[in-house]
Design a protein around this motif. Structure first.
Motif, PDB file in Angstrom:
ATOM      1  N   GLU A  52       0.818  -1.216   0.000  1.00 27.46           N
ATOM      2  CA  GLU A  52       0.000   0.000   0.000  1.00 27.46           C
ATOM      3  C   GLU A  52       0.853   1.268   0.000  1.00 27.46           C
ATOM      4  OE1 GLU A  52      -3.824  -0.406   2.267  1.00 27.46           O
ATOM      5  OE2 GLU A  52      -2.794  -2.151   3.098  1.00 27.46           O
ATOM      6  N   ALA A  53       1.887   1.231  -0.848  1.00 23.90           N
ATOM      7  CA  ALA A  53       2.787   2.388  -0.957  1.00 23.90           C
ATOM      8  C   ALA A  53       2.108   3.522  -1.723  1.00 23.90           C
ATOM      9  CB  ALA A  53       4.057   1.955  -1.683  1.00 23.90           C
ATOM     10  N   GLY A  54       2.649   4.722  -1.593  1.00 29.00           N
ATOM     11  CA  GLY A  54       2.090   5.853  -2.326  1.00 29.00           C
ATOM     12  C   GLY A  54       2.783   7.154  -1.952  1.00 29.00           C
ATOM     13  N   PRO A  55       2.424   8.242  -2.648  1.00 29.15           N
ATOM     14  CA  PRO A  55       3.097   9.528  -2.433  1.00 29.15           C
ATOM     15  C   PRO A  55       2.862  10.121  -1.043  1.00 29.15           C
ATOM     16  CG  PRO A  55       1.816   9.527  -4.479  1.00 29.15           C
ATOM     17  CD  PRO A  55       1.458   8.282  -3.759  1.00 29.15           C
ATOM     18  N   ASN A  56       1.817   9.672  -0.343  1.00 30.97           N
ATOM     19  CA  ASN A  56       1.545  10.271   0.974  1.00 30.97           C
ATOM     20  C   ASN A  56       2.102   9.460   2.141  1.00 30.97           C
ATOM     21  OD1 ASN A  56       0.123  12.309  -0.309  1.00 30.97           O
ATOM     22  ND2 ASN A  56      -1.736  11.043  -0.385  1.00 30.97           N
ATOM     23  N   ARG A  57       2.759   8.353   1.856  1.00 33.28           N
ATOM     24  CA  ARG A  57       3.293   7.533   2.952  1.00 33.28           C
ATOM     25  C   ARG A  57       4.551   8.209   3.512  1.00 33.28           C
ATOM     26  NH1 ARG A  57       0.507   2.466   3.439  1.00 33.28           N
ATOM     27  NH2 ARG A  57       1.715   2.408   5.368  1.00 33.28           N
ATOM     28  N   THR A  58       4.733   8.097   4.815  1.00 36.95           N
ATOM     29  CA  THR A  58       5.853   8.794   5.450  1.00 36.95           C
ATOM     30  C   THR A  58       6.897   7.837   6.031  1.00 36.95           C
ATOM     31  OG1 THR A  58       4.533   8.833   7.461  1.00 36.95           O
ATOM     32  CG2 THR A  58       4.480  10.825   6.110  1.00 36.95           C
ATOM     33  N   GLU A  59       6.607   6.516   6.011  1.00 33.12           N
ATOM     34  CA  GLU A  59       7.530   5.562   6.622  1.00 33.12           C
ATOM     35  C   GLU A  59       8.765   5.388   5.738  1.00 33.12           C
ATOM     36  OE1 GLU A  59       4.439   5.052   5.628  1.00 33.12           O
ATOM     37  OE2 GLU A  59       3.291   3.838   7.039  1.00 33.12           O
ATOM     38  N   VAL A  60       9.920   5.762   6.282  1.00 34.48           N
ATOM     39  CA  VAL A  60      11.171   5.681   5.526  1.00 34.48           C
ATOM     40  C   VAL A  60      12.272   5.148   6.449  1.00 34.48           C
ATOM     41  CG1 VAL A  60      12.970   7.107   4.461  1.00 34.48           C
ATOM     42  CG2 VAL A  60      10.598   7.494   3.847  1.00 34.48           C
ATOM     43  N   MET A  61      13.074   4.217   5.970  1.00 34.25           N
ATOM     44  CA  MET A  61      14.121   3.630   6.817  1.00 34.25           C
ATOM     45  C   MET A  61      15.228   4.658   7.120  1.00 34.25           C
ATOM     46  SD  MET A  61      16.252   0.102   6.122  1.00 34.25           S
ATOM     47  CE  MET A  61      14.957  -1.048   6.522  1.00 34.25           C
ATOM     48  N   GLU A  62      15.598   4.752   8.399  1.00 32.26           N
ATOM     49  CA  GLU A  62      16.636   5.706   8.814  1.00 32.26           C
ATOM     50  C   GLU A  62      18.022   5.085   8.614  1.00 32.26           C
ATOM     51  OE1 GLU A  62      16.079   8.759   9.913  1.00 32.26           O
ATOM     52  OE2 GLU A  62      13.916   8.693  10.276  1.00 32.26           O
ATOM     53  N   LYS A  63      19.053   5.962   8.690  1.00 34.71           N
ATOM     54  CA  LYS A  63      20.418   5.521   8.394  1.00 34.71           C
ATOM     55  C   LYS A  63      20.928   4.471   9.392  1.00 34.71           C
ATOM     56  CE  LYS A  63      24.714   7.394   6.644  1.00 34.71           C
ATOM     57  NZ  LYS A  63      25.546   8.567   6.417  1.00 34.71           N
ATOM     58  N   ASP A  64      20.554   4.595  10.677  1.00 32.92           N
ATOM     59  CA  ASP A  64      21.070   3.615  11.654  1.00 32.92           C
ATOM     60  C   ASP A  64      20.544   2.204  11.356  1.00 32.92           C
ATOM     61  OD1 ASP A  64      18.474   4.363  12.410  1.00 32.92           O
ATOM     62  OD2 ASP A  64      18.850   4.038  14.537  1.00 32.92           O
ATOM     63  N   VAL A  65      19.344   2.111  10.798  1.00 30.15           N
ATOM     64  CA  VAL A  65      18.783   0.799  10.439  1.00 30.15           C
ATOM     65  C   VAL A  65      19.526   0.254   9.215  1.00 30.15           C
ATOM     66  CG1 VAL A  65      16.684  -0.473   9.852  1.00 30.15           C
ATOM     67  CG2 VAL A  65      16.531   1.513  11.354  1.00 30.15           C
ATOM     68  N   LEU A  66      19.793   1.138   8.255  1.00 31.67           N
ATOM     69  CA  LEU A  66      20.537   0.717   7.058  1.00 31.67           C
ATOM     70  C   LEU A  66      21.931   0.224   7.452  1.00 31.67           C
ATOM     71  CD1 LEU A  66      19.458   3.675   4.745  1.00 31.67           C
ATOM     72  CD2 LEU A  66      18.875   1.279   4.360  1.00 31.67           C
ATOM     73  N   GLU A  67      22.553   0.914   8.418  1.00 26.41           N
ATOM     74  CA  GLU A  67      23.892   0.485   8.877  1.00 26.41           C
ATOM     75  C   GLU A  67      23.831  -0.899   9.517  1.00 26.41           C
ATOM     76  OE1 GLU A  67      25.969   4.830   9.687  1.00 26.41           O
ATOM     77  OE2 GLU A  67      24.708   3.936  11.245  1.00 26.41           O
ATOM     78  N   ALA A  68      22.778  -1.135  10.305  1.00 19.11           N
ATOM     79  CA  ALA A  68      22.613  -2.459  10.939  1.00 19.11           C
ATOM     80  C   ALA A  68      22.434  -3.537   9.869  1.00 19.11           C
ATOM     81  CB  ALA A  68      21.421  -2.439  11.889  1.00 19.11           C
ATOM     82  N   CYS A  69      21.722  -3.201   8.786  1.00 17.80           N
ATOM     83  CA  CYS A  69      21.532  -4.169   7.687  1.00 17.80           C
ATOM     84  C   CYS A  69      22.888  -4.573   7.103  1.00 17.80           C
ATOM     85  CB  CYS A  69      20.665  -3.565   6.576  1.00 17.80           C
ATOM     86  SG  CYS A  69      18.950  -3.312   7.042  1.00 17.80           S
ATOM     87  N   LEU A  70      23.761  -3.595   6.890  1.00 18.67           N
ATOM     88  CA  LEU A  70      25.078  -3.896   6.308  1.00 18.67           C
ATOM     89  C   LEU A  70      25.885  -4.797   7.241  1.00 18.67           C
ATOM     90  CD1 LEU A  70      25.962  -0.352   4.921  1.00 18.67           C
ATOM     91  CD2 LEU A  70      25.473  -2.386   3.549  1.00 18.67           C
ATOM     92  N   LYS A  71      25.815  -4.516   8.543  1.00 13.95           N
ATOM     93  CA  LYS A  71      26.560  -5.339   9.516  1.00 13.95           C
ATOM     94  C   LYS A  71      26.053  -6.773   9.496  1.00 13.95           C
ATOM     95  CE  LYS A  71      27.981  -2.083  13.040  1.00 13.95           C
ATOM     96  NZ  LYS A  71      27.312  -1.274  14.008  1.00 13.95           N
ATOM     97  N   VAL A  72      24.742  -6.932   9.557  1.00 10.06           N
ATOM     98  CA  VAL A  72      24.160  -8.281   9.623  1.00 10.06           C
ATOM     99  C   VAL A  72      24.414  -9.026   8.312  1.00 10.06           C
ATOM    100  CG1 VAL A  72      21.979  -9.552   9.819  1.00 10.06           C
ATOM    101  CG2 VAL A  72      22.465  -7.630  11.348  1.00 10.06           C
ATOM    102  N   TYR A  73      24.351  -8.312   7.192  1.00 10.17           N
ATOM    103  CA  TYR A  73      24.645  -8.957   5.910  1.00 10.17           C
ATOM    104  C   TYR A  73      26.029  -9.606   5.966  1.00 10.17           C
ATOM    105  CZ  TYR A  73      26.048  -9.783   1.181  1.00 10.17           C
ATOM    106  OH  TYR A  73      26.522 -10.416   0.058  1.00 10.17           O
ATOM    107  N   THR A  74      27.019  -8.871   6.438  1.00  9.74           N
ATOM    108  CA  THR A  74      28.396  -9.376   6.450  1.00  9.74           C
ATOM    109  C   THR A  74      28.553 -10.495   7.477  1.00  9.74           C
ATOM    110  OG1 THR A  74      28.914  -7.052   6.129  1.00  9.74           O
ATOM    111  CG2 THR A  74      30.773  -8.506   6.376  1.00  9.74           C
ATOM    112  N   GLU A  75      28.008 -10.296   8.669  1.00 12.37           N
ATOM    113  CA  GLU A  75      28.205 -11.279   9.748  1.00 12.37           C
ATOM    114  C   GLU A  75      27.517 -12.613   9.468  1.00 12.37           C
ATOM    115  OE1 GLU A  75      26.974  -9.699  13.529  1.00 12.37           O
ATOM    116  OE2 GLU A  75      28.437  -8.068  13.454  1.00 12.37           O
ATOM    117  N   TRP A  76      26.355 -12.565   8.828  1.00 16.78           N
ATOM    118  CA  TRP A  76      25.563 -13.794   8.689  1.00 16.78           C
ATOM    119  C   TRP A  76      25.784 -14.540   7.375  1.00 16.78           C
ATOM    120  CZ3 TRP A  76      20.073 -13.910  11.217  1.00 16.78           C
ATOM    121  CH2 TRP A  76      20.205 -13.611  12.577  1.00 16.78           C
ATOM    122  N   GLY A  77      26.626 -14.000   6.504  1.00 17.36           N
ATOM    123  CA  GLY A  77      26.984 -14.730   5.280  1.00 17.36           C
ATOM    124  C   GLY A  77      25.876 -14.829   4.241  1.00 17.36           C
TER     125      GLY A  77
END
Ligand code: SF4
Ligand code: SF4
Length: 325
Positions: A52-77
């Motif tokens: 249900e995405a659209g131009p009025n949606r406000t939910e956006v991933m913040e940088k600290d979450v993106l950083e955690a994604c990169l860490k987990v990607y590397t650690e978990w193979g």
């Protein structure tokens, strides 16, 4: 309208798990894909959109979450980073994230609606993608303008063609390092045609009419959730559609269910077994956030299922990477 409440009322369709004889298939196996939904903001508001995405949606991933994604990607193979949305390009940290992701991962893919690449401030995205050798996975609901525009809005097909031509000029769909895949989904409560036959049709039509080439077509069964689920409920068709999905249950599609090899991250870092579970707010059984994971070892987990899962196992099977059986 809560779609999972609606599922409970449809009692003649058995619980999904009861149909799975080999209970080992109800757990994650070896996770290879980290799918990151970087936000619900989108320049379009398609009829079939399960988040249900659209131009009025406000939910956006913040940088600290993106950083955690990169860490987990590397650690978990994991071996693949699959970036989705909304229109993922509209996340303010999108370009930074892609540049960091390609440093640690050889298979970075972005799910794009194409039309975003014609909007102000986004016109140089095709070059950005090519420079970073990012695979582009594009939704193009049909090779006919009329069918496609019906789902995504008037004029979106013509814009998509313009962008596909630009991607081809940069080598997408031609250079083995620049992968261009398209995604088909049906325009209503029916199943997609057989994937390889539909790919052939797409290639013939887009090639002869517009000179467009691409690598593969993924056909996806519409999942009865999100905007499509709301339409089914409003029109009194939910029970009929679920019955169709259940009637086409194919045990051969179970091993390829994407939840068995994927971890899906929501815009706020919450974890899900897949993007569909994310859309129905059904988090992983352990209830973690990606920010809890760095430093922790990968563990098998039981997957959470509900009746929408029949969309992944009907006929030829369905996943974000197309058919699975
Ligand atoms: S289907 Fe894709 S392009 Fe359409 S509204 Fe949803 S996220 Fe945006
Ligand atoms: S909807 Fe998600 S959890 Fe259910 S079968 Fe499909 S991938 Fe697995």
């Amino acid at each position: 309208m809560d779609v999972r409440e609606e599922f409970k009322k449809i009692t003649q369709i058995p619980e999904f798990e009861s149909q799975v004889e080999d209970k080992a298939l109800l757990e994650t196996d070896k996770m290879s894909v980290l799918q990151i939904n970087v936000g619900r903001l989108c320049n379009l508001a398609c009829k079939h959109c399960h988040v249900e995405a659209g131009p009025n949606r406000t939910e956006v991933m913040e940088k600290d979450v993106l950083e955690a994604c990169l860490k987990v990607y590397t650690e978990w193979g994991f071996d693949t980073i699959d970036i989705t949305g909304g229109a993922p390009e509209m996340n303010p940290n999108f370009r930074w994230f892609v540049k960091e992701a390609v440093k640690v991962c050889k298979n970075v893919m972005v799910r794009s609606n194409l039309t975003i690449m014609l909007e102000d401030g986004y016109e140089d995205l095709p070059e950005f993608y090519a420079e970073n050798k990012v695979a582009v996975i594009c939704s193009l609901p049909h090779y006919r303008a009329k069918n496609s525009n019906k789902q995504r809005g008037e004029g979106t097909f013509e814009k998509s063609i313009e962008v596909l031509k630009k991607l081809n000029e940069l080598g997408y769909g031609k250079d083995p390092e620049l992968v261009l895949n398209l995604v088909f989904n049906p325009g209503g409560a029916f199943f997609p045609p057989e994937q390889s036959a539909m790919e052939k049709e797409y290639k013939e039509h887009l090639g002869s009419e517009y000179g467009i080439v691409f690598n593969n077509l993924f056909t996806i069964t519409n999942n009865p959730i999100g905007r499509f689920g709301a339409f089914l409920m409003r029109s009194g068709n939910m029970e009929g559609y679920l019955t169709k999905l259940y009637g086409a249950f194919n045990p051969g599609a179970l091993p390829g269910m994407m939840c068995r090899s994927q971890l899906s991250v929501g815009w706020d870092g919450k974890l899900y077994d897949c993007d569909f579970n994310q859309a129905v707010d059904m988090p992983v059984i352990t209830g973690e956030n990606i920010k809890d994971l760095p430093g922790k070892p990968y563990k098998k987990r039981k997957i959470c299922f509900d009746k929408h899962c029949y969309a992944c196992t009907a006929g030829q099977g369905s996943s974000c990477g197309g058919s699975t059986a």
